[in-house]
Design a protein around this motif. Structure first.
Motif, PDB file in Angstrom:
ATOM      1  N   GLU A 292       0.827  -1.212   0.000  1.00 53.10           N
ATOM      2  CA  GLU A 292       0.000   0.000   0.000  1.00 53.10           C
ATOM      3  C   GLU A 292       0.863   1.265   0.000  1.00 53.10           C
ATOM      4  O   GLU A 292       0.603   2.212  -0.758  1.00 53.10           O
ATOM      5  CB  GLU A 292      -0.924   0.002   1.223  1.00 53.10           C
ATOM      6  CG  GLU A 292      -2.039  -1.034   1.153  1.00 53.10           C
ATOM      7  CD  GLU A 292      -2.839  -1.103   2.449  1.00 53.10           C
ATOM      8  OE1 GLU A 292      -2.553  -0.290   3.354  1.00 53.10           O
ATOM      9  OE2 GLU A 292      -3.723  -1.974   2.561  1.00 53.10           O
ATOM     10  N   ARG A 296       1.046   3.781  -3.241  1.00 51.75           N
ATOM     11  CA  ARG A 296       0.492   5.119  -3.003  1.00 51.75           C
ATOM     12  C   ARG A 296       1.559   6.196  -3.227  1.00 51.75           C
ATOM     13  O   ARG A 296       1.307   7.216  -3.872  1.00 51.75           O
ATOM     14  CB  ARG A 296      -0.064   5.228  -1.589  1.00 51.75           C
ATOM     15  CG  ARG A 296      -0.748   6.598  -1.324  1.00 51.75           C
ATOM     16  CD  ARG A 296      -1.074   6.788   0.139  1.00 51.75           C
ATOM     17  NE  ARG A 296      -2.070   5.840   0.614  1.00 51.75           N
ATOM     18  CZ  ARG A 296      -1.822   4.850   1.474  1.00 51.75           C
ATOM     19  NH1 ARG A 296      -0.581   4.680   1.943  1.00 51.75           N
ATOM     20  NH2 ARG A 296      -2.767   4.035   1.855  1.00 51.75           N
ATOM     21  N   GLN A 301      -3.210   7.680  -4.536  1.00 54.11           N
ATOM     22  CA  GLN A 301      -4.272   6.929  -3.898  1.00 54.11           C
ATOM     23  C   GLN A 301      -5.229   6.297  -4.915  1.00 54.11           C
ATOM     24  O   GLN A 301      -5.708   5.171  -4.725  1.00 54.11           O
ATOM     25  CB  GLN A 301      -5.063   7.843  -2.953  1.00 54.11           C
ATOM     26  CG  GLN A 301      -6.130   7.133  -2.134  1.00 54.11           C
ATOM     27  CD  GLN A 301      -5.554   6.099  -1.176  1.00 54.11           C
ATOM     28  OE1 GLN A 301      -4.555   6.355  -0.507  1.00 54.11           O
ATOM     29  NE2 GLN A 301      -6.176   4.927  -1.105  1.00 54.11           N
ATOM     30  N   GLU A 302      -5.507   7.003  -6.007  1.00 53.24           N
ATOM     31  CA  GLU A 302      -6.447   6.475  -7.006  1.00 53.24           C
ATOM     32  C   GLU A 302      -5.938   5.183  -7.628  1.00 53.24           C
ATOM     33  O   GLU A 302      -6.701   4.223  -7.803  1.00 53.24           O
ATOM     34  CB  GLU A 302      -6.690   7.524  -8.092  1.00 53.24           C
ATOM     35  CG  GLU A 302      -7.775   7.138  -9.094  1.00 53.24           C
ATOM     36  CD  GLU A 302      -8.071   8.244 -10.085  1.00 53.24           C
ATOM     37  OE1 GLU A 302      -8.624   7.936 -11.156  1.00 53.24           O
ATOM     38  OE2 GLU A 302      -7.748   9.424  -9.797  1.00 53.24           O
ATOM     39  N   ASP A 305      -6.198   2.431  -5.058  1.00 54.97           N
ATOM     40  CA  ASP A 305      -7.577   1.949  -4.954  1.00 54.97           C
ATOM     41  C   ASP A 305      -7.907   0.989  -6.092  1.00 54.97           C
ATOM     42  O   ASP A 305      -8.583  -0.026  -5.887  1.00 54.97           O
ATOM     43  CB  ASP A 305      -8.551   3.125  -4.968  1.00 54.97           C
ATOM     44  CG  ASP A 305      -8.480   3.972  -3.701  1.00 54.97           C
ATOM     45  OD1 ASP A 305      -7.954   3.472  -2.685  1.00 54.97           O
ATOM     46  OD2 ASP A 305      -8.926   5.132  -3.732  1.00 54.97           O
ATOM     47  N   LYS A 309      -8.895  -2.896  -5.807  1.00 58.18           N
ATOM     48  CA  LYS A 309     -10.150  -3.377  -6.405  1.00 58.18           C
ATOM     49  C   LYS A 309      -9.906  -4.640  -7.225  1.00 58.18           C
ATOM     50  O   LYS A 309     -10.669  -5.618  -7.129  1.00 58.18           O
ATOM     51  CB  LYS A 309     -10.767  -2.282  -7.282  1.00 58.18           C
ATOM     52  CG  LYS A 309     -12.121  -2.672  -7.864  1.00 58.18           C
ATOM     53  CD  LYS A 309     -12.718  -1.515  -8.655  1.00 58.18           C
ATOM     54  CE  LYS A 309     -14.094  -1.917  -9.224  1.00 58.18           C
ATOM     55  NZ  LYS A 309     -14.690  -0.802 -10.000  1.00 58.18           N
TER      56      LYS A 309
END
Length: 413
Positions: A292, A296, A301-302, A305, A309
């Motif tokens: 993470e 990041r 962050q996008e 994410d 997902k």
């Protein structure tokens, strides 16, 4: 904890050229440089630790300069294994521009190109103004050169040390740059630069070198452009999802080292994760945090994410939740198997996923086979390109974790 002690704790100090550097790091404001040659159009994970070290120094009041070697890239830093392939000016220029943009976007360091102070230098000036200061016996005793003496080394690569020493001298004179940092394999080049500065400006100059241990995989091999399975920082070459998966699969024996070197997590947080690893390694909390943080920091962050997902969709079998771009990322790192339309049981056998039709039928009827996230229990069902998940690729899962990407061959009329 002072800066030098923290760098030691993180495993970022291999050697320093003078104990005086410790106080300079803790309390001074050094201008320093770190360099890389444009031998590829992206940095890789092996560079990342070194560049984060430069960022850590910057956060403590020091001033980094990033040198991208437009000149030294023409020559090639000697490898222990043999001569490098010579790159064309067009390729080097493309790579230089790509690295310049990447470094500017990620770190915003001041950047220089050593081609600027070498392109107009004549061979006579090179030999008189710089070569005269280098003793051949001194040069052949440098570790990398010494390793090449039996197999042979060209004069071109032998001269690389002088060119890099010229870089340090130029930045010392023009920008008051008093330290070079680099991987431990750069020790010989760094100390050659210091020797040149001292011969030109006196033995009492306050200039330093610092080397960092090379970051390695669990098998001891280093991360590099010449190694197989290179993990790039450029998302077009290694997607954020692939980077996340790579870090998520870090061995327990390496994950704390990577957390120290590749993240800005505090000492206290890393020690907490180390304790969690000892108490419940199966939870993989340290690996998840590592993945993470790095994704990041590198991609935002996008993109993290999106990587999460895809990861969750594969874990839960909800593959239909992904858009086409995410689907392509999902299949990119899966084993690829070329196929044509055939029965499901034959597909498993022809691809060596099952050893026999009997074993294939047992898995299919036992709800162990899923296609694009959906279970199928009919061994005679025809699997063809109409079932493709994205483009001409179908995803088959055996059990909970084993994924395979079947690529349908195009029809030939």
């Amino acid at each position: 904890m002072e800066l030098y002690d923290e760098l030691k704790w993180r495993g970022l100090i291999n050697d320093i050229t003078s104990p005086d550097l410790i106080d300079e790091l803790n309390h001074g404001e050094l201008t320093f440089y770190i360099g890389t040659d444009p031998t590829a159009d992206s940095l890789h994970i092996g560079h990342y630790s070194s560049l984060l070290c430069a960022k850590r120094l910057q956060q403590h009041g020091h001033h980094p300069i990033m040198l991208v070697g437009g000149a030294t890239g023409f020559i090639g830093d000697p490898k222990a294994t043999g001569e490098r392939n010579m790159l064309t000016p067009e390729v080097l220029d493309h790579n230089y521009q790509a690295l310049h943009n990447q470094i500017e976007n990620l770190w915003g360091f001041d950047m220089v190109n050593n081609l600027d102070w070498t392109k107009d230098l004549s061979i006579i000036d090179f030999l008189r103004d710089f070569g005269k200061y280098f003793n051949v016996n001194y040069m052949i005793n440098k570790e990398t050169v010494k390793k090449r003496l039996d197999s042979g080394i060209s004069y071109t690569e032998f001269s690389y040390m002088i060119l890099q020493a010229m870089d340090f001298l130029n930045l010392f004179e023009k920008k008051n740059c008093r330290m070079q940092i680099g991987g431990q394999d750069q020790w010989g080049n760094i100390t050659a630069g210091l020797e040149l500065i001292r011969k030109k400006h006196g033995a009492d100059v306050k200039a330093y070198g610092l080397t960092m241990p090379l970051i390695t995989k669990a098998d001891g091999t280093k991360f590099g452009k010449s190694e197989s399975g290179t993990v790039w920082l450029k998302k077009e070459k290694t997607s954020p999802y692939d980077l996340y998966q790579f870090l998520l699969n870090t061995e327990d024996s390496k994950v704390i080292e990577y957390l120290k070197k590749l993240t800005f997590l505090s000492v206290e947080e890393i020690e907490r994760l180390e304790k969690a690893l000892e108490e419940n390694a199966g939870a993989r909390e340290a690996q998840k945090k590592l993945a993470e943080e790095v994704v990041r920091d590198l991609h935002g962050q996008e993109e993290l994410d999106a990587a999460l997902k895809i990861t969750n969709a594969l874990f839960r079998g909800k593959l239909q939740d992904l858009d086409d771009e995410q689907r392509r990322d999902a299949v990119k790192s899966m084993p690829k198997i070329q196929t044509q339309a055939m029965k499901l049981e034959d597909l498993l056998v022809s691809s060596n996923i099952a050893k026999s039709k009997r074993e294939a039928r047992e898995w299919i009827k036992g709800n162990s086979i899923a296609i694009n996230g959906e279970k199928y229990t009919d061994p005679n069902m025809i699997v063809d390109s109409s079932m493709a998940y994205v483009d001409n690729v179908l995803i088959l899962r055996k059990g909970k974790k084993n994924y395979f990407a079947f690529v349908f061959e195009p029809n030939v009329d």
